[in-house]
Design a protein around this motif. Sequence first.
Motif, mmCIF file in Angstrom:
data_model
loop_
_atom_site.group_PDB
_atom_site.id
_atom_site.type_symbol
_atom_site.label_atom_id
_atom_site.label_comp_id
_atom_site.label_asym_id
_atom_site.label_seq_id
_atom_site.Cartn_x
_atom_site.Cartn_y
_atom_site.Cartn_z
ATOM 1 N N SER A 45 -4.215 4.698 0.651
ATOM 2 C CA SER A 45 -3.744 3.864 1.760
ATOM 3 C C SER A 45 -3.375 4.770 2.937
ATOM 4 O O SER A 45 -3.083 5.948 2.743
ATOM 5 C CB SER A 45 -2.521 3.060 1.331
ATOM 6 O OG SER A 45 -1.420 3.923 1.139
ATOM 7 N N PRO A 62 0.622 0.112 5.874
ATOM 8 C CA PRO A 62 0.308 -0.540 4.601
ATOM 9 C C PRO A 62 1.550 -1.238 4.058
ATOM 10 O O PRO A 62 2.643 -0.688 4.112
ATOM 11 C CB PRO A 62 -0.078 0.624 3.685
ATOM 12 C CG PRO A 62 -0.384 1.764 4.588
ATOM 13 C CD PRO A 62 0.485 1.564 5.794
ATOM 14 N N ASN A 69 -2.517 -4.025 5.682
ATOM 15 C CA ASN A 69 -1.757 -3.378 6.746
ATOM 16 C C ASN A 69 -1.193 -4.413 7.712
ATOM 17 O O ASN A 69 -1.845 -5.402 8.002
ATOM 18 C CB ASN A 69 -2.653 -2.407 7.522
ATOM 19 C CG ASN A 69 -2.829 -1.089 6.790
ATOM 20 O OD1 ASN A 69 -3.001 -1.060 5.575
ATOM 21 N ND2 ASN A 69 -2.770 0.006 7.520
#
Length: 215
Positions: A45, A62, A69
């Motif tokens: 992420s 995130p 997100n």
Amino acid sequence: MIIQPKQRNIAYRCPECASSIFGIVGKFALSADMLRLKCSCDKGSALDINKTNDGKIRLSVPCLFCKQNHSYVVSESVFFDRDKFLLNCPYTGMDIAFIGDEQTVNSELARTEEEIRRLMAGFEAEDISELQPEDMNEDEILPDPAVYDTLRFLVKDLEAEGKLECLCNEGSYELRFCDGGVQVYCERCGATYTFGATTPALAEEYLNIDYLKLK
Ligand SMILES: [Zn+2]
Ligand SMILES: [Zn+2]
Ligand SMILES: [Zn+2]
């Protein structure tokens, strides 16, 4: 003499592996490039930060709880000059990014760790993934994040200029989606104000207000 901090520590939790990812954002580095904070796990992420054309800071963070997100726009002064600045998930209200000096960021991580533990206990979940959606289509299920983004910017701006008041005037202000729009509330006294905005165009109509009192 006041020394302006030229850099900020920032942290978020990776929705894939739940570890905390730390970074440092410098004022000058930011003016040149997009900064990316990335988790080293398989899924990797990433939190992105860049400057908008009109000199504001855009963050894409995130979310541990939604597994997608969320984006936020904040003014540079709010980002670099506040002792502590938190970004919360518009859907769950949980804080997902922490900005401040190193000590502040660490203590916020510890505080929210405790919050997450309580949340999981409440749902009898053994792993954070049990609280995350399986496969969420943002457009179908969730209200437009641009509405939240616009109103959040307005609220943080009014707050920074001392033009946002509530019953206690000592609180900090957060936003959440509610029926018919987005609500700003004081975390301390619970006073609220509801923006009746469900589309970005309606949200933008609020941008010219210069004072807000929560009740
Ligand atoms: Zn990860
Ligand atoms: Zn979220
Ligand atoms: Zn208050």
